[in-house]
Design an enzyme around this catalytic site. Sequence first.
Site, PDB file in Angstrom:
ATOM      1  N   ASP A   1       0.831  -1.196  -0.012  1.00 56.12           N
ATOM      2  CA  ASP A   1       0.088  -0.030  -0.008  1.00 56.12           C
ATOM      3  C   ASP A   1       1.004   1.223   0.069  1.00 56.12           C
ATOM      4  O   ASP A   1       1.265   1.579   0.996  1.00 56.12           O
ATOM      5  CB  ASP A   1      -0.953  -0.231   1.337  1.00 56.12           C
TER       6      ASP A   1
ATOM      7  N   SER B   1      -1.360  16.561 -11.472  1.00 57.00           N
ATOM      8  CA  SER B   1      -1.527  16.073 -12.853  1.00 57.00           C
ATOM      9  C   SER B   1      -1.904  17.505 -13.360  1.00 57.00           C
ATOM     10  O   SER B   1      -3.108  18.227 -12.731  1.00 57.00           O
ATOM     11  CB  SER B   1      -2.615  15.316 -13.047  1.00 57.00           C
TER      12      SER B   1
HETATM   13  O1  LIG Z   1      -8.579   3.588   2.626  1.00 52.31           O
HETATM   14  C1  LIG Z   1      -8.155   3.504   1.694  1.00 52.31           C
HETATM   15  C2  LIG Z   1      -7.351   2.288   1.244  1.00 52.31           C
HETATM   16  N1  LIG Z   1      -7.070   1.307   2.318  1.00 52.31           N
HETATM   17  C3  LIG Z   1      -5.808   0.734   2.190  1.00 52.31           C
HETATM   18  C4  LIG Z   1      -5.552  -0.192   3.216  1.00 52.31           C
HETATM   19  C5  LIG Z   1      -6.650  -1.341   3.397  1.00 52.31           C
HETATM   20  C6  LIG Z   1      -8.066  -0.496   3.525  1.00 52.31           C
HETATM   21  C7  LIG Z   1      -8.009   0.475   2.326  1.00 52.31           C
HETATM   22  N2  LIG Z   1      -8.304   4.262   0.551  1.00 52.31           N
HETATM   23  C8  LIG Z   1      -9.184   5.404   0.716  1.00 52.31           C
HETATM   24  C9  LIG Z   1      -8.801   6.548   1.240  1.00 52.31           C
HETATM   25  C10 LIG Z   1      -9.459   7.655   1.278  1.00 52.31           C
HETATM   26  C11 LIG Z   1     -10.812   7.630   1.122  1.00 52.31           C
HETATM   27  C12 LIG Z   1     -11.329   6.297   0.653  1.00 52.31           C
HETATM   28  C13 LIG Z   1     -10.702   5.058   0.729  1.00 52.31           C
HETATM   29  O2  LIG Z   1     -12.770   6.463   0.823  1.00 52.31           O
HETATM   30  C14 LIG Z   1     -12.974   7.908   1.022  1.00 52.31           C
HETATM   31  O3  LIG Z   1     -11.798   8.530   1.192  1.00 52.31           O
END
Ligand SMILES: O=C(CN1CCCCC1)Nc1ccc2c(c1)OCO2
Length: 330
Positions: free
Chosen positions: A34, A198
């Site tokens: 990640d 970007s």
């Molecule tokens: O949380 C994550 C990614 N995350 C990586 C580790 C496992 C669980 C998911 N992404 C994310 C980051 C910000 C956000 C979102 C999703 O949805 C709304 O805001």
Amino acid sequence: STGSVVTTPQQYDVEYLTPVTIGTPGQNLEIDIDTGSSDFWVFSSETPKSQVDGQTCYNPNKSSTAKKLEGATWEIEYGDGSSSSGDVYLDKVKMGGVNFSSQAVEVASKVSAEFTADTNNDGLMGLAFGSINQVRPQKQTTFFENLQSSLDKPLFTADLKSGAPGHFNFGYIDKNAYTGSITYTPVNSTQGFWMWTSPGYTIGASGKFKSSPIEGIADTGTTLLLLPSSVVKAYYKNVSGASYQSSNGGYVFPCDATLPSFYVSVGDDARIKIPGKYMSYAPVDSQGQNCFGGLQTDDGIGFSIFGDVFLKAAFVVFDAGKERLGLAAK
Ligand SMILES: O=C(CN1CCCCC1)Nc1ccc2c(c1)OCO2
């Protein structure tokens, strides 16, 4: 040194899992790499049985090289609301032929329901910057930061693919993994992320370039492409039957709709083409009638997220040595 490890997509490319070996004798876990976080945590012998559903658990008591980091604890909450917490061991970690002898391995004594339900995922390895590591009282460095000085080049690359295994490589750039040239753009790591801007985007092969700076993070741990609502609205205007459905938590459209490609500009004169096919994530109903968009808004986050929908369309260089991100077609 250099390393290379395969990373395999789960259903709908929701996440990519990568084999990692911890301890002596080696315990093999499947880990979600990640680039949007900086903690390496794993399901463990300390995770309550009620919170484990098939995951492989690291047991430090069965590793002759494990050493408890006395007094250290961690807790983390991700943007999607999932969370985990626990304490910390130092142990040998091997991935793709590279290894570090005293990597902070954050063992989970608690995980949220989302992680319990993700039955093939044994933990996360954050490859963002150590400044946002959640171990207290002393923050820990990431696996890549620990390796950096011993790598041939201070960089790693991500080559995620749609519906097929790809690779994370460490310390070198595989010239056979991309086409054309790599365009580099500065990274701002002050918030601890691989954050870049970007210059704009284009909707469809014959669309007009829209000059509209989009600041976001390169995040292999996020499934979708999360952009400003103005951009997302403009895209779905081109998709017949598309609408924002709060009941589904985002834009949905008929699965048989024709989806335009989406081009993300990089630097002065390059762009990454996301094929229309990648812009559909998964069916929202059991009949497969309506589909959830791979492009959704970044509302409430504070920046955009260039997640797997974007990253799997590119060859990506995470260059810590020069604080820059490289992007190429493939
Ligand atoms: O949380 C994550 C990614 N995350 C990586 C580790 C496992 C669980 C998911 N992404 C994310 C980051 C910000 C956000 C979102 C999703 O949805 C709304 O805001």
